[in-house]
Structures are given as structure tokens and as C-alpha cells.
Design an enzyme around this catalytic site. Structure first.
Site, short mmCIF file in Angstrom:
data_model
loop_
_atom_site.label_atom_id
_atom_site.label_comp_id
_atom_site.label_asym_id
_atom_site.label_seq_id
_atom_site.Cartn_x
_atom_site.Cartn_y
_atom_site.Cartn_z
N GLU A 156 0.81 -1.22 0.00
CA GLU A 156 0.00 0.00 0.00
C GLU A 156 0.84 1.27 0.00
OE1 GLU A 156 -2.93 -0.33 3.13
OE2 GLU A 156 -4.22 -1.51 1.84
N GLU A 315 -6.57 -8.02 -0.63
CA GLU A 315 -6.91 -8.10 0.80
C GLU A 315 -8.39 -7.81 0.99
OE1 GLU A 315 -4.75 -5.47 3.40
OE2 GLU A 315 -2.83 -5.94 2.47
C1 GAL Z 1 -4.33 -2.89 4.88
C2 GAL Z 1 -2.87 -3.26 5.04
C3 GAL Z 1 -2.70 -4.50 5.88
C4 GAL Z 1 -3.52 -4.41 7.13
C5 GAL Z 1 -4.95 -4.13 6.76
C6 GAL Z 1 -5.87 -4.02 7.94
O1 GAL Z 1 -4.53 -1.59 4.48
O2 GAL Z 1 -2.28 -3.47 3.78
O3 GAL Z 1 -1.33 -4.65 6.18
O4 GAL Z 1 -3.03 -3.41 7.95
O5 GAL Z 1 -5.03 -2.93 6.07
O6 GAL Z 1 -7.20 -3.79 7.52
#
Ligand code: GAL
Length: 680
Positions: A156, A315
């Protein structure tokens, strides 16, 4: 449409996510259990090494990859592939202690302390050097591992740095851009205003919070520079990895409509687009339908960056997150809908953050497939395992894509320029919302539009919606003219073509740079309405009900366009509000005021039908189609609380294996994927 499978080794859809075994190396029992449970949940991928730098290189120059090799081997033996991340998203303490220049400087010019993540300077030579070393080591160790599918660059990317090295690079970037001629910059930035002229590039500072931030051109160029510098850093990482093995694909995980970086620029360096989706489901401020539509908009934006290939949902949270104002757990069934929505929009992966909840630190309560309880009999685990089973049934979808004749133009320069423009009403500018609302209205008509930039190839689309296209890049006006002249249909709105790429106002009438010829109108004034102001539209064909005008209304001078609707009241009552002009073989529509997107539905339906684009209106059901070679895959998502009854649905429903002969009954929360041979 050619099938374009991202990961042939997987034989289907990827199901996996972030896995941090390095936090559990003292618990081999847990690591073994992870593998056993991953298999139960139908997991075929693990993303390793995000933020693992201090475990790879515990002290400067001392490397240890043995633990990672063991894990990757074990996963691979069990049919689980790896996406391996470079660890540049967070730094070990030894690095900041020794090379403090790696730490970011804030917008007041103050250097941050060590800690958190994403807290590094993208210009720092030392940081780049250290990243290159660790990336090269990783590539040398693992590029030929049979389990490796892809590189995940950093994590990110985001933020900005105002340190001396960044300032220096900014000046060089500007000097190159303005051909080392400070007068060109002075002209483009209109610096004679308030005596802001520069004599040399060395006098220019970034827009510090307590410094120069009233020059629109400077503000915009700083944002472009930040994207350029971040991309340059990312390219540096990609180059290091590809030098060892060029055929392993690379991605980086983008974020929801992230404001600070122009993803349309960054995406050019990536082989595959991936993003992290965390919709605020079950909130108390919008209808559930809107949360889904907003998420779908994001999916469509991501998939449109690489036409003709699937994207990745990198994710998502199987249960809940820990950073929203209210961290509500996902209600039963919501997980399946969210996963299939990604697929419906063109993703070939369903991935999570995270596999297992950590015990400590700031994400200890963030949702995961495996809870602190550590077992596979939880609700969340069961829902994930159910998705795992269902994904196997739709493995044939992998490599198919969404192929649509309609697009919506959305871009970062326009976002930034509209926000920074000192005019209108800051609280109601709502560029993003306007684009999302119009796109959503199209989706409700069964039209899954691509979301493209001004630079994309427009020629494959029959209709282009370009709301609030305030800033015109070089060449956009010409492109739009040519597009319409050749038979395309464009739908534009108030605030089109006010400024050029440097944010200098176009002279001779908005929409500028000759676009007023295409639309056959000139926008002479822009009225900003208070939320309590009233106006309405009167449609010329008399067929439509009264339409409420809100926020913005342009007063038009009509040259040679047909007036479709006029204003109802105020001193511009009777003046044109919606127009259309035939230009060459195409049509240019202009909607001069803001109305609810749903109030434009009738007009959209008419435009789409003129263009020969099929619509399919399904109340309460979200609909998408993917295609590959001779097959189509229709996705139906019922996120309402009522049963939905659909007709005209034919083919094989892949999740149930049933043949459909016209009828599809969908229970609340149901998902259907209908496969059909083209021509059937
Ligand atoms: C994302 C990040 C992850 C984790 C996640 C939590 O933005 O890439 O490492 O922190 O959020 O929701």
C-alpha cells in the site's frame, strides 16, 4: 474474448491472503495446524513476507531466510502457492538508527521518529540502496522456488515526504518538465498574481502547510511529483527483482480510491493490478446497496487499468477490521456476497488480510480467518471454508474478463484540481460521489461500465460518460471531438473543460479548447445552490416527472444544440439545462446541473438504446457478465433481505450445478453464476 489466465498453476480461482508465520516461529505446532486448516478452508495461496524485514535481516548485512524457505516448502508440498512481498513497507530499527534520512519529513518540514510503517522517504538514496540489497537477496533465494507465483511490491504505497532530498528532486523534476525555462513555469502557474514569480527553479518549495499553497499549478505538480517519485521507487524495486528473473509477474496492492497517488500512472509499471477492499458494511449512514455499489465501483476502476485481463482482490476482511470508526462484524452471508462481487467484477482472486490473528500490537483485534481461539469451528472459519468450496465450482471463470461497450472517465488530476479550485462550495463539490453515483445508476441498468482516464484508449466504447471533467489534459479535447465525430456518444456535465493541464482557465468559453463547438453550448455562469435552494427541470418531451436540481446549475448560452430540458425557476428559468448536439456521426449530451443520478435514469436508458447497448434492469439484484472465448458467465448477487425472482436466465448455474430454463429464484443473500455458450 481471449481467456487470460493469471496463474495457470492454480487451475482456477486463487483463495488465500496475508500470512505471517514469522510471528509464530516459536510455535511449530501452530504452524503445522495452519497448513491443516488452510487445506480445510480451500486455501491455495499465502502472501508471505509483508513487513518481514527485521526477520530477514536482523542486523545490517546479516541475512536469514531459512525460516521462510521452510514455510514456503511446507506450503508448496501441501498445494499452497506463495506470493512473496518485498519488505520495504516498514523498516527495522537498526536502519533508522543508522540512516535517519530514511525517515519521512512531514508537511511542516519536521522529520518523523522511527516507527509505525510507510514512514520512509522515497527519495532517500540510502533507503533505496538498502531496499535494493534486501530485494536482490530475496530474489536470489526464492525466484526459482516452484511455489512462487508472483512478487508483491512493498505494501500500500502512500503518503509524501518533504525532506531536503525530496525538495531537490522536486526542483529537478520541474526543471525537466518546464524545459529548464523558469518563464515557462511562471506562465503556466500564473505567478505574477500576488507577486509569486520565481527567478530560478531553486526558489521553489513544495506546498508546505505553513508555506506556499495558494498556487494551483504548484499544488497539482507536487501531487504529480509524489506519484512520479513513488512510481520511481517502485520501479527501482521491480527492476531489482526482474533482473534476477524477468518472468515472475509483479503487483502492488492499491487502496480504495486512494487520494494521494495517481494509480492510472502507477499501474503502467505493474503486470497485474491488485487492491485491498474494506467496505464499511452494515453502517448507519447509507443503504446496504450503496456500500456494495461503491465497492463495485472500486473493482471496476481496478479492472479497467489492465483491459483484457483479470485483476486481484489482494486483501479483504473475513470478519471485521480494527480501524473503522465502528468495527462491526460482518453479518452471516455477507462474506460470500463480497467475495463473489469481486469475482463478478473481474477478479480472479479472493484474498484476505489475514490468515491468523496476531497476539499483540496494533492489529491484534483485526479480523482473520483463524481467531485467537485457534480452531476451525468458528462462524468466520466456516464462512471462509464455504467460499473456498464454492470457488472450486467456478474455477472455469478464471481468465474470463468483463468486456463492456460503456466507460466512465474518472481521474486523479481532475479530483485534485476540483478540490483545490477556490470556488463553488467546498462541502458539495463531490467529484467522487458524482462519478460513483452515475456509474452505479448504469450498473442498476445492467451496464457494468469500465472506469478509465483521459489517456486511455476510448475508441472501443460506444458511450462515454465524463462527469465534471474540469481539467483537460493535453490532447483530451481533440480526442473527444474525434471520438464523437466518428460516432461515439459522450455524456458530459457542468464543470467540463474549465482549465488546462496546469489549471489555467481556458479562454473563449467553457467547455474550453473548442469543446463548446462539440456540445453546441457555452456555459456562461455557474450558480452554487445552498442546500435549502430550490430549482427544478422541465423536460421538453413532457414525459418525465419534475426533476429536482441541487448544488450546481450552469447558465448556458445555446449555440446549435437541441434543448432537452430547461430550468424551472430563478432568474434563469426557461434557460437550457440539458442539451444534445449531433456532431459528425455521434452525439454530445450536456447536463448543466446536478440532479440525483436516479433522475437521469430515463435519459441514460435513451442514450444507451441509441448506442445499441443492451440494458437489463434487475431490481434488488446486482448483475455482471464475464466472457472468455465462447462462454459467458453471468453473476447475480442478491444483497437484499427479500427473495428475488428473475426470468430470462438460461444456462448452467455453476454453484448448484443446475440447468436453468428461464427462471432463477434467489433467496436473500444468494449468489448465482450462470455459464452459457455464446450463441446459445
Ligand atoms: C491494509 C494493510 C494490511 C492491514 C490491513 C488491515 O490496508 O495493507 O497490512 O493493515 O489494512 O485492515
Amino acid at each position: 474474448m481471449k481467456r487470460n489466465t493469471l496463474f495457470p498453476k492454480l487451475n482456477g480461482i486463487m483463495h488465500g491472503g496475508d500470512y505471517n508465520p514469522e510471528q509464530w516461529l516459536d510455535r511449530p505446532d501452530i504452524l503445522e495446524k495452519d497448513i491443516e486448516m488452510m487445506k480445510k478452508a480451500g486455501i491455495n495461496e499465502a502472501t508471505l513476507g509483508v513487513f518481514a524485514w527485521s526477520m530477514y535481516e536482523p542486523e545490517e548485512g546479516k541475512f536469514d531466510f531459512s525460516w521462510l524457505r521452510k514455510i514456503m516448502d511446507r506450503l508448496y508440498e501441501n498445494g499452497i502457492y506463495t506470493i512473496l512481498a518485498t519488505p520495504s513497507g516498514a523498516r527495522p530499527a537498526w536502519l533508522d538508527e543508522k540512516y535517519s534520512e530514511a525517515m519521512r519529513v512531514d508537511a511542516y518540514g519536521v522529520r518523523n521518529h522511527h516507527g509505525v510503517r510507510h514512514n520512509h522517504c522515497m527519495s532517500s538514496t540510502k533507503y533505496r540502496e538498502k531496499v535494493e540489497i534486501i530485494d536482490r537477496k530475496l530474489a536470489e533465494e526464492f525466484a526459482n522456488h516452484p511455489g512462487l507465483l508472483m512478487w508483491h511490491i512493498s505494501n500500500e504505497f502512500g503518503g509524501e515526504c518533504y525532506c531536503d532530498q525530496c525538495v531537490c528532486r522536486f526542483r529537478k523534476y520541474l526543471a525537466n518538465k518546464f524545459e529548464h525555462d523558469i518563464e515557462k513555469l511562471n506562465k503556466a502557474w500564473w505567478t505574477t498574481f500576488w507577486s509569486h514569480r520565481f527567478n530560478s527553479f531553486d526558489q521553489i518549495e513544495p506546498p508546505y502547510e505553513n508555506g506556499e499553497n495558494s498556487v494551483m499549478g504548484l499544488n497539482l505538480e507536487w501531487k504529480r511529483f509524489t506519484t512520479w517519485n513513488m512510481t520511481d521507487f517502485m520501479k527501482h524495486e521491480i527492476h531489482t527483482l526482474k533482473a534476477v528473473r524477468p518472468d515472475i509477474p509483479v503487483t502492488t496492492n492499491f487502496m480504495t480510491l486512494y487520494y494521494g497517488l495517481d494509480y492510472h500512472e502507477m499501474c503502467k509499471e505493474l503486470d497485474v493490478i491488485s487492491w485491498d477492499s474494506y467496505p464499511v458494511f452494515h453502517n448507519d449512514y447509507e443503504a446496504p446497496e450503496y456500500t456494495y455499489l461503491y465497492n463495485a465501483f472500486n473493482h471496476a476502476l481496478m479492472r479497467s487499468m489492465k483491459p483484457g485481463q483479470p485483476f486481484m482482490l489482494m486483501e479483504s476482511a473475513p470478519g471485521l477490521v480494527n480501524w473503522q470508526p465502528f468495527n462491526k462484524v460482518r453479518r452471516p452471508g455477507n462474506h460470500k456476497l463480497a467475495c463473489f462481487q469481486a469475482l463478478a467484477c473481474g477478479s480472479d482472486t479472493v484474498q484476505y488480510f489475514q490468515w491468523r490473528k496476531g497476539r499483540g500490537s496494533s492489529e491484534q483485534y483485526h479480523g482473520a480467518v483463524v481467531d485467537h481461539l485457534g480452531t476451525d469451528d468458528t462462524r468466520i472459519f466456516r464462512e471462509v471454508a464455504e467460499v473456498g468450496e464454492l470457488l472450486k465450482k467456478v474455477s472455469d471463470v478464471a481468465g474470463s474478463v468483463v468486456d463492456t461497450p460503456v466507460a466512465l472517465v474518472y481521474d486523479w488530476d481532475t479530483r485534485w484540481a476540483i478540490d483545490d479550485m477556490r470556488g463553488m462550495a467546498q462541502s458539495t463539490k463531490n467529484y467522487d460521489k458524482t462519478c460513483v453515483d452515475i456509474w452505479s445508476e448504469l450498473l442498476k441498468l445492467g451496464v457494468d461500465a469500465d472506469i478509465i482516464s483521459q489517456q486511455h484508449d476510448w475508441s472501443k466504447y460506444k458511450v462515454i460518460f465524463a462527469p465534471m471533467m474540469y481539467l483537460l489534459q493535453d490532447g483530451t479535447a481533440e480526442k473527444l471531438k474525434e471520438y464523437v465525430a466518428n460516432g461515439g456518444i459522450v455524456f458530459a456535465t457542468y464543470l467540463t473543460g474549465y482549465v488546462d493541464k496546469d489549471q489555467l482557465c481556458n479562454l473563449g468559453g467553457f467547455p474550453g479548447q473548442g469543446l463548446n463547438e462539440v456540445f453546441g453550448i457555452i456555459s456562461e455562469e455557474l450558480d452554487t445552490l445552498y442546500p435549502t435552494d430550490q430549482n427544478g427541470l422541465i423536460w421538453k418531451n413532457g414525459a418525465r416527472i419534475r426533476t429536482e436540481v441541487k448544488d450546481y446549475a450552469e447558465i448556458l448560452r445555446v449555440k446549435d444544440a437541441t434543448v432537452l430540458a430547461t430550468y424551472e425557476s430563478d432568474f434563469y428559468a426557461g434557460g437550457a439545462a440539458v442539451t444534445c448536439k449531433q456532431y459528425g456521426k455521434g452525439y454530445a449530451y450536456y447536463f448543466a446541473c446536478r440532479v440525483e443520478a436516479s433522475d437521469m435514469r430515463a435519459l441514460f436508458t435513451q442514450i444507451l438504446s441509441e448506442a445499441g447497448v443492451k440494458t437489463k434492469e434487475l431490481a434488488g439484484v446486482e448483475y455482471h457478465v464475464r466472457v472468455a472465448e465462447d462462454k459467458t458467465y453471468e453473476f447475480y448477487l442478491n444483497y437484499t433481505t427479500e427473495e428475488q425472482y428473475l426470468t430470462n436466465v438460461n444456462g448452467t448455474e455453476l454453484l448448484s450445478g443446475q440447468g436453468l430454463d428461464g427462471e432463477l429464484v434467489m433467496a436473500p443473500g444468494a449468489v448465482a453464476v450462470v455459464e452459457k455458450q455464446i450463441g446459445e
